[in-house]
Design a protein around this motif. Structure first.
Motif, PDB file in Angstrom:
ATOM      1  N   TYR A 190       0.834  -1.195   0.000  1.00  0.00           N
ATOM      2  CA  TYR A 190       0.000   0.000   0.000  1.00  0.00           C
ATOM      3  C   TYR A 190       0.876   1.254   0.000  1.00  0.00           C
ATOM      4  N   GLY A 191       0.235   2.352  -0.441  1.00  0.00           N
ATOM      5  CA  GLY A 191       0.877   3.655  -0.419  1.00  0.00           C
ATOM      6  C   GLY A 191       0.017   4.637   0.350  1.00  0.00           C
ATOM      7  N   LEU A 192       0.020   5.879  -0.090  1.00  0.00           N
ATOM      8  CA  LEU A 192      -0.761   6.893   0.610  1.00  0.00           C
ATOM      9  C   LEU A 192      -2.223   6.903   0.185  1.00  0.00           C
ATOM     10  N   PHE A 193      -2.518   6.382  -1.012  1.00  0.00           N
ATOM     11  CA  PHE A 193      -3.886   6.467  -1.522  1.00  0.00           C
ATOM     12  C   PHE A 193      -4.498   5.122  -1.911  1.00  0.00           C
ATOM     13  N   GLN A 194      -3.680   4.138  -2.226  1.00  0.00           N
ATOM     14  CA  GLN A 194      -4.226   2.859  -2.663  1.00  0.00           C
ATOM     15  C   GLN A 194      -3.242   1.734  -2.376  1.00  0.00           C
ATOM     16  N   GLY A 195      -3.702   0.513  -2.626  1.00  0.00           N
ATOM     17  CA  GLY A 195      -2.863  -0.654  -2.390  1.00  0.00           C
ATOM     18  C   GLY A 195      -3.573  -1.918  -2.834  1.00  0.00           C
ATOM     19  N   GLY A 196      -3.054  -3.054  -2.420  1.00  0.00           N
ATOM     20  CA  GLY A 196      -3.643  -4.340  -2.774  1.00  0.00           C
ATOM     21  C   GLY A 196      -3.113  -5.428  -1.870  1.00  0.00           C
ATOM     22  N   LYS A 197      -3.765  -6.598  -1.919  1.00  0.00           N
ATOM     23  CA  LYS A 197      -3.310  -7.718  -1.110  1.00  0.00           C
ATOM     24  C   LYS A 197      -3.699  -9.040  -1.767  1.00  0.00           C
ATOM     25  N   ILE A 198      -2.983 -10.080  -1.387  1.00  0.00           N
ATOM     26  CA  ILE A 198      -3.284 -11.444  -1.806  1.00  0.00           C
ATOM     27  C   ILE A 198      -3.638 -12.231  -0.555  1.00  0.00           C
ATOM     28  N   ARG A 199      -4.886 -12.646  -0.443  1.00  0.00           N
ATOM     29  CA  ARG A 199      -5.355 -13.415   0.718  1.00  0.00           C
ATOM     30  C   ARG A 199      -5.116 -14.888   0.464  1.00  0.00           C
ATOM     31  N   GLN A 200      -4.447 -15.512   1.403  1.00  0.00           N
ATOM     32  CA  GLN A 200      -4.194 -16.947   1.331  1.00  0.00           C
ATOM     33  C   GLN A 200      -4.813 -17.584   2.584  1.00  0.00           C
ATOM     34  N   CYS A 201      -5.977 -18.202   2.411  1.00  0.00           N
ATOM     35  CA  CYS A 201      -6.655 -18.829   3.551  1.00  0.00           C
ATOM     36  C   CYS A 201      -6.879 -20.320   3.336  1.00  0.00           C
ATOM     37  N   GLY A 202      -5.959 -20.940   2.603  1.00  0.00           N
ATOM     38  CA  GLY A 202      -6.014 -22.383   2.401  1.00  0.00           C
ATOM     39  C   GLY A 202      -6.684 -22.816   1.117  1.00  0.00           C
ATOM     40  N   LEU A 203      -7.325 -21.910   0.417  1.00  0.00           N
ATOM     41  CA  LEU A 203      -8.056 -22.270  -0.802  1.00  0.00           C
ATOM     42  C   LEU A 203      -7.484 -21.552  -2.022  1.00  0.00           C
ATOM     43  N   GLY A 204      -6.217 -21.198  -1.970  1.00  0.00           N
ATOM     44  CA  GLY A 204      -5.587 -20.470  -3.066  1.00  0.00           C
ATOM     45  C   GLY A 204      -5.619 -18.964  -2.846  1.00  0.00           C
ATOM     46  N   GLY A 205      -4.797 -18.271  -3.599  1.00  0.00           N
ATOM     47  CA  GLY A 205      -4.683 -16.832  -3.424  1.00  0.00           C
ATOM     48  C   GLY A 205      -5.823 -16.063  -4.081  1.00  0.00           C
ATOM     49  N   ARG A 206      -6.303 -15.059  -3.387  1.00  0.00           N
ATOM     50  CA  ARG A 206      -7.343 -14.177  -3.924  1.00  0.00           C
ATOM     51  C   ARG A 206      -6.833 -12.746  -3.900  1.00  0.00           C
ATOM     52  N   ARG A 207      -6.702 -12.175  -5.090  1.00  0.00           N
ATOM     53  CA  ARG A 207      -6.185 -10.813  -5.212  1.00  0.00           C
ATOM     54  C   ARG A 207      -7.304  -9.791  -5.057  1.00  0.00           C
ATOM     55  N   SER A 208      -6.976  -8.703  -4.417  1.00  0.00           N
ATOM     56  CA  SER A 208      -7.937  -7.599  -4.296  1.00  0.00           C
ATOM     57  C   SER A 208      -7.174  -6.288  -4.197  1.00  0.00           C
ATOM     58  N   LYS A 209      -7.810  -5.217  -4.663  1.00  0.00           N
ATOM     59  CA  LYS A 209      -7.232  -3.880  -4.567  1.00  0.00           C
ATOM     60  C   LYS A 209      -8.146  -3.006  -3.720  1.00  0.00           C
ATOM     61  N   PHE A 210      -7.567  -1.981  -3.128  1.00  0.00           N
ATOM     62  CA  PHE A 210      -8.358  -1.105  -2.264  1.00  0.00           C
ATOM     63  C   PHE A 210      -7.825   0.316  -2.361  1.00  0.00           C
ATOM     64  N   THR A 211      -8.653   1.253  -1.951  1.00  0.00           N
ATOM     65  CA  THR A 211      -8.255   2.660  -1.876  1.00  0.00           C
ATOM     66  C   THR A 211      -8.349   3.113  -0.413  1.00  0.00           C
ATOM     67  N   ILE A 212      -7.427   3.977  -0.030  1.00  0.00           N
ATOM     68  CA  ILE A 212      -7.403   4.456   1.355  1.00  0.00           C
ATOM     69  C   ILE A 212      -8.585   5.401   1.618  1.00  0.00           C
ATOM     70  N   PHE A 213      -8.858   6.277   0.664  1.00  0.00           N
ATOM     71  CA  PHE A 213      -9.959   7.223   0.808  1.00  0.00           C
ATOM     72  C   PHE A 213     -11.168   6.734   0.025  1.00  0.00           C
ATOM     73  N   PRO A 214     -12.395   6.952   0.494  1.00  0.00           N
ATOM     74  CA  PRO A 214     -12.748   7.692   1.720  1.00  0.00           C
ATOM     75  C   PRO A 214     -13.015   6.805   2.938  1.00  0.00           C
ATOM     76  N   HIS A 215     -13.144   5.466   2.716  1.00  0.00           N
ATOM     77  CA  HIS A 215     -13.647   4.613   3.796  1.00  0.00           C
ATOM     78  C   HIS A 215     -12.539   4.053   4.693  1.00  0.00           C
ATOM     79  N   MET A 216     -11.458   3.563   4.082  1.00  0.00           N
ATOM     80  CA  MET A 216     -10.430   2.886   4.872  1.00  0.00           C
ATOM     81  C   MET A 216      -9.698   3.832   5.809  1.00  0.00           C
ATOM     82  N   VAL A 217      -9.596   5.118   5.440  1.00  0.00           N
ATOM     83  CA  VAL A 217      -8.864   6.071   6.266  1.00  0.00           C
ATOM     84  C   VAL A 217      -9.478   6.195   7.659  1.00  0.00           C
ATOM     85  N   LYS A 218     -10.777   5.909   7.779  1.00  0.00           N
ATOM     86  CA  LYS A 218     -11.442   5.966   9.082  1.00  0.00           C
ATOM     87  C   LYS A 218     -10.950   4.852  10.002  1.00  0.00           C
TER      88      LYS A 218
END
Length: 232
Positions: free
Chosen positions: A63-91
């Motif tokens: 992640y950076g100042l405004f956006q980022g991404g992650k790969i979730r590994q919960c035993g069933l393979g990787g799931r990619r997702s992207k997110f933005t910091i504003f407006p919801h995550m910053v809270k």
């Protein structure tokens, strides 16, 4: 008009200021200030995963100042997702600190451009006001570098003291809980450090421009006038 030596130094200082401006803009716009490895603790606990099996539950995050991404590994393979910091995550984060980091960098951008303009002015002519001369250039570079240092220090505090990465990794995760195994600062973060260093280099260049080097004087041979020379 300034001398050739001073012109060269101020032209170089203006180039350094502009490079600093570019470094800040690029670093703010890129999403990789921090990267890390995240463990899906809930999934690993459900199956009592041992060390060889933990690999299936270790994902990645960036992640950076405004956006980022992650790969979730919960035993069933990787799931990619992207997110933005504003407006919801910053809270979910330390909102005041995160906004301060962005504001510090915006102010640093402004002073970098001011430094750039003043360096060009000093390369072209000798200003009649002190604030427009080397003293002013030093002030703008000091302020720009200082605000960058504040931004970098604040970001480090957000990551290490306020658990920035863990909060982002667990944003809107109702079922799974993630823990941070590893986190590190990436190139975009170090671009800001390089920008602060550039302003320190500018201060050194301005200091060198104020040094008055002694002029080399050539010795003129003393004429030995004799009585015979007077006769001729």
């Amino acid at each position: 008009m300034p001398g050739c030596f001073k012109k060269t130094l101020f032209a170089l200082a203006s180039l350094v200021s502009f490079v600093s401006f570019l470094l800040i803009v690029v670093s703010m716009g890129t999403p990789k200030w921090t990267t890390g490895k995240i463990l899906c603790k809930t999934g690993a606990d459900l199956v009592n995963a041992t060390d060889p099996e933990l690999v299936k539950f270790i994902g990645e995050i960036y992640y950076g100042l405004f956006q980022g991404g992650k790969i979730r590994q919960c035993g069933l393979g990787g799931r990619r997702s992207k997110f933005t910091i504003f407006p919801h995550m910053v809270k979910k984060l330390n909102t005041g600190l995160h906004v301060m980091i962005i504001m510090f960098l915006c102010v640093a951008i402004f002073f970098s451009l001011v430094s750039f303009g003043f360096c060009i002015l000093n390369a072209i002519k000798v200003p009649y006001r002190a604030i427009k001369g080397p003293a002013g250039v030093c002030l703008w570079n000091f302020l720009a570098g200082g605000f960058i240092v504040l931004a970098v220090t604040s970001f480090m505090a957000a990551v290490k003291l306020h658990h920035h990465t863990e909060r982002i990794a667990n944003f809107r995760e109702n079922v799974f809980q993630f823990v941070i195994l590893e986190e590190r600062f990436e190139d975009c973060f170090w671009l800001c450090v390089a920008s602060a260093t550039a302003h320190a280099v500018n201060l050194l260049l301005i200091a060198i421009s104020g040094i008055h080097f002694p002029k080399i004087k050539t010795k003129t041979e003393e004429a030995n006038v004799t009585a015979e020379d007077i006769m001729y």
